[in-house]
Design an enzyme around this catalytic site. Sequence first.
Site, PDB file in Angstrom:
ATOM      1  N   HIS A   1      61.852  75.871  55.789  1.00  0.00           N
ATOM      2  CA  HIS A   1      60.956  75.503  54.680  1.00  0.00           C
ATOM      3  C   HIS A   1      60.166  74.248  55.043  1.00  0.00           C
ATOM      4  O   HIS A   1      60.645  73.382  55.791  1.00  0.00           O
ATOM      5  CB  HIS A   1      61.777  75.258  53.404  1.00  0.00           C
ATOM      6  CG  HIS A   1      60.932  75.151  52.170  1.00  0.00           C
ATOM      7  ND1 HIS A   1      60.218  76.217  51.661  1.00  0.00           N
ATOM      8  CD2 HIS A   1      60.671  74.102  51.336  1.00  0.00           C
ATOM      9  CE1 HIS A   1      59.562  75.836  50.574  1.00  0.00           C
ATOM     10  NE2 HIS A   1      59.817  74.558  50.357  1.00  0.00           N
TER      11      HIS A   1
ATOM     12  N   CYS B   1      55.616  79.234  52.061  1.00  0.00           N
ATOM     13  CA  CYS B   1      55.526  77.785  52.323  1.00  0.00           C
ATOM     14  C   CYS B   1      54.675  77.439  53.534  1.00  0.00           C
ATOM     15  O   CYS B   1      53.825  76.539  53.477  1.00  0.00           O
ATOM     16  CB  CYS B   1      56.922  77.178  52.462  1.00  0.00           C
ATOM     17  SG  CYS B   1      57.858  77.803  53.886  1.00  0.00           S
TER      18      CYS B   1
ATOM     19  N   HIS C   1      54.855  72.035  47.630  1.00  0.00           N
ATOM     20  CA  HIS C   1      55.286  73.131  48.497  1.00  0.00           C
ATOM     21  C   HIS C   1      55.319  74.431  47.715  1.00  0.00           C
ATOM     22  O   HIS C   1      55.226  74.448  46.477  1.00  0.00           O
ATOM     23  CB  HIS C   1      56.678  72.825  49.063  1.00  0.00           C
ATOM     24  CG  HIS C   1      57.722  72.666  47.998  1.00  0.00           C
ATOM     25  ND1 HIS C   1      58.905  73.375  47.991  1.00  0.00           N
ATOM     26  CD2 HIS C   1      57.765  71.890  46.873  1.00  0.00           C
ATOM     27  CE1 HIS C   1      59.632  73.028  46.945  1.00  0.00           C
ATOM     28  NE2 HIS C   1      58.951  72.129  46.252  1.00  0.00           N
TER      29      HIS C   1
END
Length: 228
Positions: free
Chosen positions: A171, A119, A188
């Site tokens: 994240h 990510c 993402h």
Amino acid sequence: MKKRVLFYCAAAFATFSMQSCVTNYVVSTPTTYVNEYKSNAKLASIDNKKLAVAKEQLLSSFQNEQMAATKSLETIVKNQEIAKAVRFSKKIDDILTEAETYLGTPYRYGGMTRNGIDCSAFVLSVFGATAGMSLPRVAASQAQEGEKVEKSELQKGDLVFFSQGRGRISHVGIVESVNEEGDIKFIHAATSRGVMISSLADSYWGPKFRFAKRVLSQDAFDDNFANN
């Protein structure tokens, strides 16, 4: 005796004559002089009126020119602001276009290529390629960059950060769209499906959302654009 009487008579007559001449000289004013005086006074009055009118016209002309110059300047400034907004919007579109080229790229922890990417590597690769920005390598460090943005103020190109519970940020994604109903979608690199588009209203990602950051603002972009 007769000579003295004649002398006094002559002197009296001379004195009377001189007084008569003086009186006539003082009280009589030539008609031509009076007319010229009146004429000059009238001309002076007319000239003063013309001068006043000329001053008013000059002042009005100056004010009109000043108003026109102000409007022209306002138009120039407005056009410049519009041009800046258009450039910034295009740059954000470029960022998202680049991000979408990664769709389907598999997730790989520590990966930084189109063969496999995580990510934070996805985010820094996209912003580096399109905006020339050098973001930190990991999501927790990227979360320290830029300015915090309220969820209700999110725009395309903003970064959204997530964590498990109240733990460390783990994240990150890039806001891809915000519709009129307030639905926010982000792109993402997810561990399950690789690079994909999800919604903040998602039952999985919604509860894990922590905050958002704007790492590329229009002011910063304008300054960078002006210097390059």
